[in-house]
Design an enzyme around this catalytic site. Structure first.
Site, mmCIF file in Angstrom:
data_model
loop_
_atom_site.group_PDB
_atom_site.id
_atom_site.type_symbol
_atom_site.label_atom_id
_atom_site.label_comp_id
_atom_site.label_asym_id
_atom_site.label_seq_id
_atom_site.Cartn_x
_atom_site.Cartn_y
_atom_site.Cartn_z
ATOM 1 C CD GLU A 70 21.773 28.683 39.996
ATOM 2 O OE1 GLU A 70 22.516 29.644 40.200
ATOM 3 O OE2 GLU A 70 20.736 28.763 39.306
ATOM 4 C CD GLU B 274 21.184 36.597 36.193
ATOM 5 O OE1 GLU B 274 21.064 35.831 35.211
ATOM 6 O OE2 GLU B 274 21.401 36.195 37.347
ATOM 7 C CG ASP C 281 25.342 32.895 35.830
ATOM 8 O OD1 ASP C 281 24.673 32.755 34.795
ATOM 9 O OD2 ASP C 281 24.843 33.046 36.956
#
Ligand code: GCW
Length: 725
Positions: free
Chosen positions: A306, A407, A379
């Site tokens: 990322e 998340e 993820d």
């Protein structure tokens, strides 16, 4: 004293006690008086604690605090063992009585303990023993947990040692106190006040972690904003102040290390891991750190992922990068936790990337390097298969990374107990060495005989008074710590402990609440991403649904990339006719996952792109099954809401109301998830809804136009659009 004054005084005491007491700050360490105190009192008449170290002191302090609260009387510390019912805590070196008892301390290791009921000279004693003071501390918390859960505390014969060596909480906390993917306020680590002022809250933080047996904390985010500044001298003094609070509790501090730090704070022109000046810089930096923090744990590193800098920027490998840092830390006993989450915009199925980047370097990492992989290959989704990194790197220390902060599971709002998710992963069979090769056996090192083992959880705590934003999210912190100590523990047993310690042991409360927790994750999977779908959350905030192509005619790239839905069907083909991610698993699994009829339905669309009319095991079409799951998710949330409402008499107002407010929001959100998903997929499939499922209340355009507010904790980083493989 007049009766009026007495009454007023009592009221004030009760009120202030309640207000302070049940805001959630005390977590599972509430130590409220037991209604069964009379049963335990004869077993706990006094405490004898001969240890003199800071750790021995905090163990004694915790025991006295716990017993005083639970049994409703201050405990007297006695110099000798004159009374029956004495609790004797310590190591064999500190106590001749413990040394003479022939306890099975050889099985307790450096951090474990023995709890034993014994009779010495005709007097009943309870012994909490360890080889070290930290072991004694862990035993003390375990003993208190027995009382808190109303277990028997006589005839004790317990030996316990952690199965995993490094058990750590990873904070994705930035030095400006924002938290990446944090939903409980700002970072508790107030760097500006440190080292001059050390908040008493840090001690409570250390107590909570030590009560679970955690032994490490990474204070800073491994992502972009993990400024290299945290590695500079003045900042290391701040870290040292935190380390001083953690030390008595057996917890080491770690920092994230930014790969480009030699350039950013060292003035070098490169961060090439094979450049001698760069290598020297890291050695000097490690020496400096250990001068300031002699028991520093090591570095957590996110490199070439990322957009983070890393060794590949110089044409070097993950092994080159990790080994350079490992060499710098090795003389001091430090460890490098090198993350396997190496996602970048490559034309390769994203779920293949970690395995394909690390497999070639298996066997090349230093002994003090751990490759830390997320539980799944993508993820932290509500459900993923386990990552093939587990079992795929037999010659590498492979650590587990779970995400405690939710998340992708409704932030602090949705009630989702993660113990079941983690248990599912840990018990997954990898077949790496045939049957019996579960992920837990990889992580605890037994499968490949690895000595350095680790498990990490991305923390969910912040400045919220109740630490986690919601009371039920405390259960996830708790469950993580318990599983880190023993990955074979049962998620239901952990939930039961937590409910009893956090609320009450009344079965009229505990059994419905535990049942609700146990099904809560599957409920979220149902309304968010059933049947192996993943990442249908909007790309920016990851909270609400966005399975569609956006208004600009471009996909909100994540969801569309991961649902691959069109008029013909839905799901991602990861078999040999697609990305062939199945080949990264051991042969029996690769074979099983290649066949839709043998793939567990819970992972069906993860591995296969199937027509809407595909027949499920029960004869339903895929379309009907999908819609039924979404609908069931909503019904299950409604049932949770009603179930909780009925429990009002058992819970204080503050914690009751917070939970019921959140459940009401979760219900609305679940409806949105269901209706938006059904509306979108129906626009593609053109099929009617199964009987008993109502059509979405709003047209698809309504959901597309919905703009959910930008979520706190969301960095707003836009991932580079991903090319199709
Ligand atoms: O889940 C993703 C998150 C990022 C996070 C990244 C990672 C710390 O969206 O916020 O960054 O994973 O694990 O590195």
């Amino acid at each position: 004293m007049t009766r009026g004054v007495l009454f007023a005084g009592l009221c004030a005491a009760v009120l202030s006690g309640m207000a302070r007491a049940e805001d959630g700050y005390d977590l599972w360490l509430r130590y409220r008086p037991l209604e069964t105190a009379a049963r335990y009192r004869p077993l706990a008449t006094s405490v004898v604690a001969p240890g003199q170290t800071p750790t021995a002191a905090v163990a004694r302090e915790e025991l006295v605090r716990g017993l005083s609260g639970l049994l409703g009387r201050p405990e007297k510390l006695e110099a000798g063992l004159r009374r029956s019912g004495t609790i004797l805590i310590g190591t064999p070196a500190q106590s001749a009585v413990i040394a003479a008892l022939d306890l099975p301390l050889d099985r307790a290791g450096d951090e474990g303990f023995v709890l034993r009921s014994v009779a010495v000279k005709g007097r009943a004693l309870t012994v909490i023993a360890g080889n070290t003071d930290v072991g004694v501390l862990h035993g003390t918390f375990a003993y208190l947990r027995l009382l808190q859960t109303r277990a028997r505390a006589d005839h004790l014969d317990v030996v316990s040692a952690p199965k995993i060596k490094l058990r750590m909480l990873d904070h994705w906390d930035n030095v400006d106190r924002t938290i990446e993917r944090g939903y409980a306020g700002f970072s508790i680590f107030n760097w500006w006040e440190l080292p001059g002022h050390v908040s008493p809250q840090f001690k409570d933080y250390a107590r909570a972690n030590a009560s679970l047996g955690l032994n490490g904390t990474v204070l800073t985010n491994p992502s972009g904003t993990a400024f290299a500044v945290a590695l500079t001298g003045p900042w290391l003094k701040k870290t040292a102040a935190l380390a001083a609070v953690m030390r008595p509790y057996g917890i080491k501090v770690y920092l994230s290390a930014r790969f480009s730090a030699p350039m950013e704070i060292g003035g070098l022109k490169t961060a090439d891991p094979l450049d001698p000046a760069v290598r020297q810089w890291w050695k000097d930096k490690a020496d400096e750190i250990y001068r300031i923090i002699p028991d520093f744990g090591g570095f957590l590193v996110k490199a070439n992922s990322e957009g983070q800098p890393g060794p590949q920027d110089y044409g070097r490998s993950h092994a080159d990068g990790a080994n350079m840092m490992a060499d710098a830390l090795a003389p001091h006993g430090g460890v490098v936790l090198w993350r396997a989450f190496v996602y970048s915009a490559k034309p390769e199925d994203r779920v293949r990337q970690a395995y394909s980047e690390f497999k070639p370097y298996d066997g090349q990492f230093r002994n003090n390097v751990i490759v830390q992989s997320k539980n799944g290959p993508l993820d932290f989704q509500p459900r993923e298969p386990f990552s093939p990194v587990f079992g795929g790197l037999p010659q590498t220390n492979t650590g587990m990374e779970f995400q405690i902060t939710k998340e992708y599971l409704g932030f602090e709002i949705h009630l989702v107990y993660l113990g079941t998710q983690w248990q599912e992963v840990l018990r997954s069979e990898t077949f790496a060495k045939g049957p019996g090769s579960s992920v837990a056996r990889v992580v605890d090192g037994s499968l490949f005989d690895r000595k350095l083992t680790s498990i990490a959880g991305a923390s969910n705590i912040g400045t919220a008074r109740n630490w986690c934003g919601s009371i039920f999210d405390q259960a996830n912190w708790y469950a993580f710590g318990r599983l880190a100590w023993d990955p074979d523990l049962d998620a239901k047993g952990i939930a039961e402990e937590w409910v009893k310690m956090t609320f009450t042991t009344d079965p009229a409360f505990t059994s419905p609440v535990v049942a609700m927790m146990m099904s809560s994750r599957e409920t979220a999977v149902d309304y968010m991403v059933p049947l192996g779908l993943a990442h249908q959350m909007a790309t920016s905030h990851h909270y609400g649904p966005a399975p569609w192509v956006n208004d600009a005619g471009r996909p909100d790239w994540n969801p569309v990339y991961y649902n691959r839905a069109d008029a013909g069907g839905i799901g991602v083909d990861r078999t040999a006719t697609g990305s062939n991610a199945v080949e990264q698993y051991a042969a029996p699994l690769a074979k099983q996952f290649s066949d839709p009829a043998k793939t567990p339905e819970s992972l069906l669309l993860w591995f296969h792109h199937l027509p809407w009319g595909y027949r499920m095991a029960n004869g339903d079409t895929l379309w009907d099954a999908l819609v039924t799951h979404y609908d069931r998710g909503v019904k299950e949330v409604a049932a949770m809401q009603a179930g909780w409402a009925a429990l009002k008499p058992y819970v204080d107002d503050e914690r009751f109301t917070l939970t019921s407010d959140f459940l009401a929001m979760q219900k609305e959100n679940a409806v949105l998830w269901r209706d938006a998903s059904i509306a979108y997929y129906q626009s593609l499939s053109g099929l009617p809804l199964p009987k008993n499922v109502a059509a979405p209340a709003e047209p698809l355009s309504y959901y597309k136009a919905l703009r959910l507010p930008f979520a706190p904790g969301s960095p707003g980083r836009t991932a580079a659009p991903f090319r199709e493989e």
